[in-house]
Scaffold this motif. Structure first.
Motif, PDB file in Angstrom:
ATOM      1  N   THR A  25      12.532  42.902  36.760  1.00  0.00           N
ATOM      2  CA  THR A  25      12.598  44.291  36.318  1.00  0.00           C
ATOM      3  C   THR A  25      12.268  45.207  37.489  1.00  0.00           C
ATOM      4  O   THR A  25      11.727  44.766  38.509  1.00  0.00           O
ATOM      5  N   SER A  26      12.578  46.477  37.310  1.00  0.00           N
ATOM      6  CA  SER A  26      12.193  47.510  38.260  1.00  0.00           C
ATOM      7  C   SER A  26      11.823  48.739  37.444  1.00  0.00           C
ATOM      8  O   SER A  26      12.611  49.208  36.624  1.00  0.00           O
ATOM      9  N   HIS A  27      10.592  49.215  37.652  1.00  0.00           N
ATOM     10  CA  HIS A  27      10.111  50.360  36.873  1.00  0.00           C
ATOM     11  C   HIS A  27       9.099  51.140  37.693  1.00  0.00           C
ATOM     12  O   HIS A  27       8.164  50.560  38.255  1.00  0.00           O
ATOM     13  N   LYS A  28       9.316  52.429  37.775  1.00  0.00           N
ATOM     14  CA  LYS A  28       8.414  53.323  38.509  1.00  0.00           C
ATOM     15  C   LYS A  28       8.176  52.842  39.941  1.00  0.00           C
ATOM     16  O   LYS A  28       7.054  52.818  40.432  1.00  0.00           O
ATOM     17  N   GLY A  29       9.267  52.410  40.602  1.00  0.00           N
ATOM     18  CA  GLY A  29       9.207  52.006  41.997  1.00  0.00           C
ATOM     19  C   GLY A  29       8.618  50.620  42.240  1.00  0.00           C
ATOM     20  O   GLY A  29       8.413  50.229  43.385  1.00  0.00           O
ATOM     21  N   ARG A  30       8.380  49.870  41.196  1.00  0.00           N
ATOM     22  CA  ARG A  30       7.765  48.537  41.345  1.00  0.00           C
ATOM     23  C   ARG A  30       8.687  47.475  40.765  1.00  0.00           C
ATOM     24  O   ARG A  30       9.110  47.568  39.614  1.00  0.00           O
ATOM     25  N   ILE A  31       9.011  46.453  41.578  1.00  0.00           N
ATOM     26  CA  ILE A  31       9.809  45.338  41.078  1.00  0.00           C
ATOM     27  C   ILE A  31       8.874  44.195  40.687  1.00  0.00           C
ATOM     28  O   ILE A  31       7.776  44.065  41.225  1.00  0.00           O
ATOM     29  N   ASN A  32       9.320  43.409  39.737  1.00  0.00           N
ATOM     30  CA  ASN A  32       8.530  42.277  39.266  1.00  0.00           C
ATOM     31  C   ASN A  32       9.475  41.199  38.751  1.00  0.00           C
ATOM     32  O   ASN A  32      10.629  41.471  38.416  1.00  0.00           O
ATOM     33  N   THR A  33       8.970  39.980  38.704  1.00  0.00           N
ATOM     34  CA  THR A  33       9.726  38.886  38.098  1.00  0.00           C
ATOM     35  C   THR A  33       8.762  37.966  37.377  1.00  0.00           C
ATOM     36  O   THR A  33       7.586  37.879  37.746  1.00  0.00           O
ATOM     37  N   MET A  34       9.248  37.319  36.338  1.00  0.00           N
ATOM     38  CA  MET A  34       8.435  36.372  35.573  1.00  0.00           C
ATOM     39  C   MET A  34       9.344  35.268  35.030  1.00  0.00           C
ATOM     40  O   MET A  34      10.503  35.503  34.731  1.00  0.00           O
ATOM     41  N   PRO A  35       8.810  34.041  34.921  1.00  0.00           N
ATOM     42  CA  PRO A  35       9.611  32.973  34.322  1.00  0.00           C
ATOM     43  C   PRO A  35       9.696  33.142  32.814  1.00  0.00           C
ATOM     44  O   PRO A  35       8.729  33.537  32.169  1.00  0.00           O
ATOM     45  N   VAL A  36      10.874  32.855  32.278  1.00  0.00           N
ATOM     46  CA  VAL A  36      11.118  32.904  30.839  1.00  0.00           C
ATOM     47  C   VAL A  36      11.882  31.641  30.459  1.00  0.00           C
ATOM     48  O   VAL A  36      12.875  31.296  31.100  1.00  0.00           O
ATOM     49  N   SER A  37      11.410  30.971  29.439  1.00  0.00           N
ATOM     50  CA  SER A  37      12.166  29.812  28.961  1.00  0.00           C
ATOM     51  C   SER A  37      12.488  29.920  27.480  1.00  0.00           C
ATOM     52  O   SER A  37      13.120  29.031  26.923  1.00  0.00           O
ATOM     53  N   TRP A  38      12.091  31.012  26.844  1.00  0.00           N
ATOM     54  CA  TRP A  38      12.439  31.237  25.449  1.00  0.00           C
ATOM     55  C   TRP A  38      13.627  32.190  25.396  1.00  0.00           C
ATOM     56  O   TRP A  38      13.484  33.399  25.254  1.00  0.00           O
ATOM     57  N   HIS A  39      14.822  31.628  25.547  1.00  0.00           N
ATOM     58  CA  HIS A  39      16.046  32.431  25.521  1.00  0.00           C
ATOM     59  C   HIS A  39      17.169  31.618  24.889  1.00  0.00           C
ATOM     60  O   HIS A  39      17.074  30.392  24.780  1.00  0.00           O
ATOM     61  N   THR A  40      18.219  32.322  24.503  1.00  0.00           N
ATOM     62  CA  THR A  40      19.336  31.644  23.856  1.00  0.00           C
ATOM     63  C   THR A  40      20.624  32.444  24.017  1.00  0.00           C
ATOM     64  O   THR A  40      20.596  33.677  24.033  1.00  0.00           O
ATOM     65  N   MET A  41      21.728  31.744  24.143  1.00  0.00           N
ATOM     66  CA  MET A  41      23.038  32.404  24.088  1.00  0.00           C
ATOM     67  C   MET A  41      23.251  32.863  22.652  1.00  0.00           C
ATOM     68  O   MET A  41      22.909  32.147  21.716  1.00  0.00           O
ATOM     69  N   MET A  42      23.825  34.055  22.498  1.00  0.00           N
ATOM     70  CA  MET A  42      24.037  34.582  21.149  1.00  0.00           C
ATOM     71  C   MET A  42      25.506  34.845  20.841  1.00  0.00           C
ATOM     72  O   MET A  42      25.927  34.663  19.710  1.00  0.00           O
ATOM     73  N   GLU A  43      26.253  35.302  21.830  1.00  0.00           N
ATOM     74  CA  GLU A  43      27.654  35.670  21.593  1.00  0.00           C
ATOM     75  C   GLU A  43      28.391  35.634  22.920  1.00  0.00           C
ATOM     76  O   GLU A  43      27.789  35.751  23.985  1.00  0.00           O
ATOM     77  N   PHE A  44      29.717  35.480  22.848  1.00  0.00           N
ATOM     78  CA  PHE A  44      30.541  35.408  24.050  1.00  0.00           C
ATOM     79  C   PHE A  44      31.154  36.744  24.438  1.00  0.00           C
ATOM     80  O   PHE A  44      31.320  37.026  25.612  1.00  0.00           O
ATOM     81  N   GLU A  45      31.582  37.558  23.460  1.00  0.00           N
ATOM     82  CA  GLU A  45      32.178  38.867  23.755  1.00  0.00           C
ATOM     83  C   GLU A  45      31.682  39.895  22.752  1.00  0.00           C
ATOM     84  O   GLU A  45      32.072  39.807  21.589  1.00  0.00           O
ATOM     85  N   PRO A  46      30.818  40.817  23.108  1.00  0.00           N
ATOM     86  CA  PRO A  46      30.239  40.894  24.445  1.00  0.00           C
ATOM     87  C   PRO A  46      29.305  39.708  24.684  1.00  0.00           C
ATOM     88  O   PRO A  46      28.800  39.106  23.739  1.00  0.00           O
ATOM     89  N   LEU A  47      29.060  39.402  25.941  1.00  0.00           N
ATOM     90  CA  LEU A  47      28.208  38.274  26.316  1.00  0.00           C
ATOM     91  C   LEU A  47      26.753  38.656  26.061  1.00  0.00           C
ATOM     92  O   LEU A  47      26.187  39.492  26.762  1.00  0.00           O
ATOM     93  N   LEU A  48      26.163  38.054  25.021  1.00  0.00           N
ATOM     94  CA  LEU A  48      24.800  38.395  24.620  1.00  0.00           C
ATOM     95  C   LEU A  48      23.858  37.208  24.802  1.00  0.00           C
ATOM     96  O   LEU A  48      24.205  36.071  24.470  1.00  0.00           O
ATOM     97  N   VAL A  49      22.672  37.526  25.319  1.00  0.00           N
ATOM     98  CA  VAL A  49      21.598  36.546  25.489  1.00  0.00           C
ATOM     99  C   VAL A  49      20.370  37.147  24.824  1.00  0.00           C
ATOM    100  O   VAL A  49      20.051  38.322  25.036  1.00  0.00           O
TER     101      VAL A  49
END
Length: 178
Positions: A25-49
């Motif tokens: 992410t980038s917010h108020k001039g600060r970038i950050n990253t974090m690991p995420v493993s709770w995610h899922t594909m939801m749809e192809f068009e539009p491509l949703l995760v």
């Protein structure tokens, strides 16, 4: 075959949905990253995760405020950096600098791509209905990037308590999907 009871607190490792991603992410001039493993594909068009980001995470506030992020897919070569990012807090540590990750400008979102990852997905929040109740973000992928030099990526799959399974082998079976 004999079955035995299994602790509910460990079920996550049985049904993990896919490779660990780094959500940037980038917010108020600060970038950050974090690991995420709770995610899922939801749809192809539009491509949703869909993905869950704890309301206690620094990234939750940034993603909620900006509606944008990048999902970067690391390989086993970044395992130490991935766990380092997961064991530190973005409001206290510049994770890109601390863990030697290179931010790259995205085309459609303000959050950075991660140069060392083999794939990067630029995302915008598509649906906010589950965000406040479940910390679940429905993201639309608006641009995808892939490193063509990475031919057989071994991705990390979190099984809980610091244990990761590696993916990378493939088999080909008949499929109606193109």
């Amino acid at each position: 075959m004999a079955m035995r009871s299994y602790p509910l607190s460990r079920v996550y490792g049985l049904i993990e949905p896919g490779p660990v991603v780094l959500l940037s992410t980038s917010h108020k001039g600060r970038i950050n990253t974090m690991p995420v493993s709770w995610h899922t594909m939801m749809e192809f068009e539009p491509l949703l995760v869909g993905c869950v980001v704890s309301g206690n995470d620094f990234s939750f506030k940034a993603l909620k405020a900006t509606g944008q992020c990048v999902l970067s897919i690391p390989t086993v070569e970044l395992a130490t950096q991935v766990t380092g990012c997961g064991n530190t807090h973005g409001d206290q540590v510049d994770k890109f600098q601390t863990f030697g990750l290179t931010p790259m400008k995205a085309e459609f979102v303000g959050a950075p791509l991660i140069a060392e990852c083999y794939a990067n997905l630029e995302c915008r929040v598509f649906d906010k209905r589950f965000m406040n109740r479940y910390n679940f973000f429905v993201l639309e992928v608006v641009k995808a990037w892939l490193d063509p030099a990475c031919k057989k990526p071994q991705t990390l799959h979190h099984q809980g308590n610091g244990v990761f399974m590696l993916a990378g082998g493939t088999i080909k079976l008949p499929s109606r999907m193109q």
